[in-house]
Write a protein that holds these residues in place. Sequence first.
Motif, PDB file in Angstrom:
ATOM      1  N   TYR A  37       7.837  10.677  -5.556  1.00  0.00           N
ATOM      2  CA  TYR A  37       9.152  10.410  -6.066  1.00  0.00           C
ATOM      3  C   TYR A  37       9.488  11.883  -6.764  1.00  0.00           C
ATOM      4  CZ  TYR A  37       6.970   8.711 -10.085  1.00  0.00           C
ATOM      5  OH  TYR A  37       6.191   8.906 -11.090  1.00  0.00           O
ATOM      6  N   SER A  38       8.452  12.410  -7.587  1.00  0.00           N
ATOM      7  CA  SER A  38       9.037  13.745  -8.150  1.00  0.00           C
ATOM      8  C   SER A  38       9.265  14.898  -7.256  1.00  0.00           C
ATOM      9  CB  SER A  38       7.938  13.923  -9.286  1.00  0.00           C
ATOM     10  OG  SER A  38       6.536  14.224  -8.643  1.00  0.00           O
ATOM     11  N   ALA A  39       8.310  14.827  -6.429  1.00  0.00           N
ATOM     12  CA  ALA A  39       8.658  16.031  -5.464  1.00  0.00           C
ATOM     13  C   ALA A  39      10.092  16.003  -4.629  1.00  0.00           C
ATOM     14  CB  ALA A  39       7.487  16.079  -4.620  1.00  0.00           C
ATOM     15  N   LEU A  40      10.406  14.694  -4.449  1.00  0.00           N
ATOM     16  CA  LEU A  40      11.773  14.409  -3.777  1.00  0.00           C
ATOM     17  C   LEU A  40      13.023  14.872  -4.604  1.00  0.00           C
ATOM     18  CD1 LEU A  40      11.215  11.272  -2.220  1.00  0.00           C
ATOM     19  CD2 LEU A  40      11.007  13.245  -1.074  1.00  0.00           C
ATOM     20  N   GLN A  41      12.695  14.656  -5.920  1.00  0.00           N
ATOM     21  CA  GLN A  41      13.892  15.212  -6.980  1.00  0.00           C
ATOM     22  C   GLN A  41      14.055  16.608  -7.043  1.00  0.00           C
ATOM     23  OE1 GLN A  41      12.505  13.637 -10.518  1.00  0.00           O
ATOM     24  NE2 GLN A  41      13.284  11.474 -10.385  1.00  0.00           N
TER      25      GLN A  41
ATOM     26  N   LYS B  14       0.974  -1.015  -0.156  1.00  0.00           N
ATOM     27  CA  LYS B  14       0.145   0.093   0.085  1.00  0.00           C
ATOM     28  C   LYS B  14       0.703   1.266   0.040  1.00  0.00           C
ATOM     29  CE  LYS B  14      -4.007  -2.031   2.260  1.00  0.00           C
ATOM     30  NZ  LYS B  14      -4.897  -2.088   3.367  1.00  0.00           N
ATOM     31  N   LEU B  15       1.845   1.208   0.601  1.00  0.00           N
ATOM     32  CA  LEU B  15       2.761   2.403   0.731  1.00  0.00           C
ATOM     33  C   LEU B  15       3.527   2.569  -0.422  1.00  0.00           C
ATOM     34  CD1 LEU B  15       4.049   4.417   2.368  1.00  0.00           C
ATOM     35  CD2 LEU B  15       5.806   3.150   3.400  1.00  0.00           C
ATOM     36  N   VAL B  16       3.953   1.672  -1.220  1.00  0.00           N
ATOM     37  CA  VAL B  16       4.699   1.967  -2.599  1.00  0.00           C
ATOM     38  C   VAL B  16       3.384   2.266  -3.251  1.00  0.00           C
ATOM     39  CG1 VAL B  16       5.600   0.459  -4.376  1.00  0.00           C
ATOM     40  CG2 VAL B  16       6.492  -0.082  -2.128  1.00  0.00           C
ATOM     41  N   ALA B  17       2.431   1.746  -3.464  1.00  0.00           N
ATOM     42  CA  ALA B  17       1.404   2.051  -4.214  1.00  0.00           C
ATOM     43  C   ALA B  17       1.113   3.435  -4.173  1.00  0.00           C
ATOM     44  CB  ALA B  17       0.025   1.095  -4.212  1.00  0.00           C
ATOM     45  N   PHE B  18       0.882   4.063  -2.964  1.00  0.00           N
ATOM     46  CA  PHE B  18       0.767   5.334  -2.878  1.00  0.00           C
ATOM     47  C   PHE B  18       1.835   6.142  -3.261  1.00  0.00           C
ATOM     48  CE2 PHE B  18       1.022   9.137  -0.225  1.00  0.00           C
ATOM     49  CZ  PHE B  18      -0.343   9.648  -0.062  1.00  0.00           C
ATOM     50  N   PHE B  19       3.197   5.861  -2.911  1.00  0.00           N
ATOM     51  CA  PHE B  19       4.342   6.476  -3.462  1.00  0.00           C
ATOM     52  C   PHE B  19       4.299   6.769  -5.074  1.00  0.00           C
ATOM     53  CE2 PHE B  19       8.774   6.606  -4.731  1.00  0.00           C
ATOM     54  CZ  PHE B  19       9.300   7.648  -3.804  1.00  0.00           C
ATOM     55  N   VAL B  20       3.903   5.516  -5.590  1.00  0.00           N
ATOM     56  CA  VAL B  20       3.923   5.691  -7.220  1.00  0.00           C
ATOM     57  C   VAL B  20       2.698   6.626  -7.637  1.00  0.00           C
ATOM     58  CG1 VAL B  20       3.649   3.935  -9.105  1.00  0.00           C
ATOM     59  CG2 VAL B  20       5.333   3.688  -7.346  1.00  0.00           C
ATOM     60  N   GLU B  21       1.570   6.406  -7.171  1.00  0.00           N
ATOM     61  CA  GLU B  21       0.242   6.832  -7.445  1.00  0.00           C
ATOM     62  C   GLU B  21       0.204   8.562  -7.359  1.00  0.00           C
ATOM     63  OE1 GLU B  21      -3.117   4.785  -5.776  1.00  0.00           O
ATOM     64  OE2 GLU B  21      -2.459   3.120  -6.613  1.00  0.00           O
ATOM     65  N   LYS B  22       0.671   8.862  -6.151  1.00  0.00           N
ATOM     66  CA  LYS B  22       1.037  10.160  -5.968  1.00  0.00           C
ATOM     67  C   LYS B  22       2.069  11.117  -6.546  1.00  0.00           C
ATOM     68  CE  LYS B  22      -3.095  10.166  -3.839  1.00  0.00           C
ATOM     69  NZ  LYS B  22      -4.437  10.870  -4.255  1.00  0.00           N
TER      70      LYS B  22
END
Length: 50
Positions: free
Chosen positions: A44-48, A33-41
């Motif tokens: 990772y782009s905000a962290l870049q 669920k955490l990985v899915a949330f990370f990908v769906e939202k």
Amino acid sequence: MTAKDRPYKKAVSENKALQILKEGAEKGKLDKKLVAFFVEKEIYSALQEE
């Protein structure tokens, strides 16, 4: 995984990093669920931007 300043290992592409996370979730090493949330939202782009 995608940082260019990794002295011990070459950076991987964004797509490869996401693939690695998804595979980890499928194998039970990461929370699905955490990985899915990370990908769906696209968190990772905000962290870049930092």
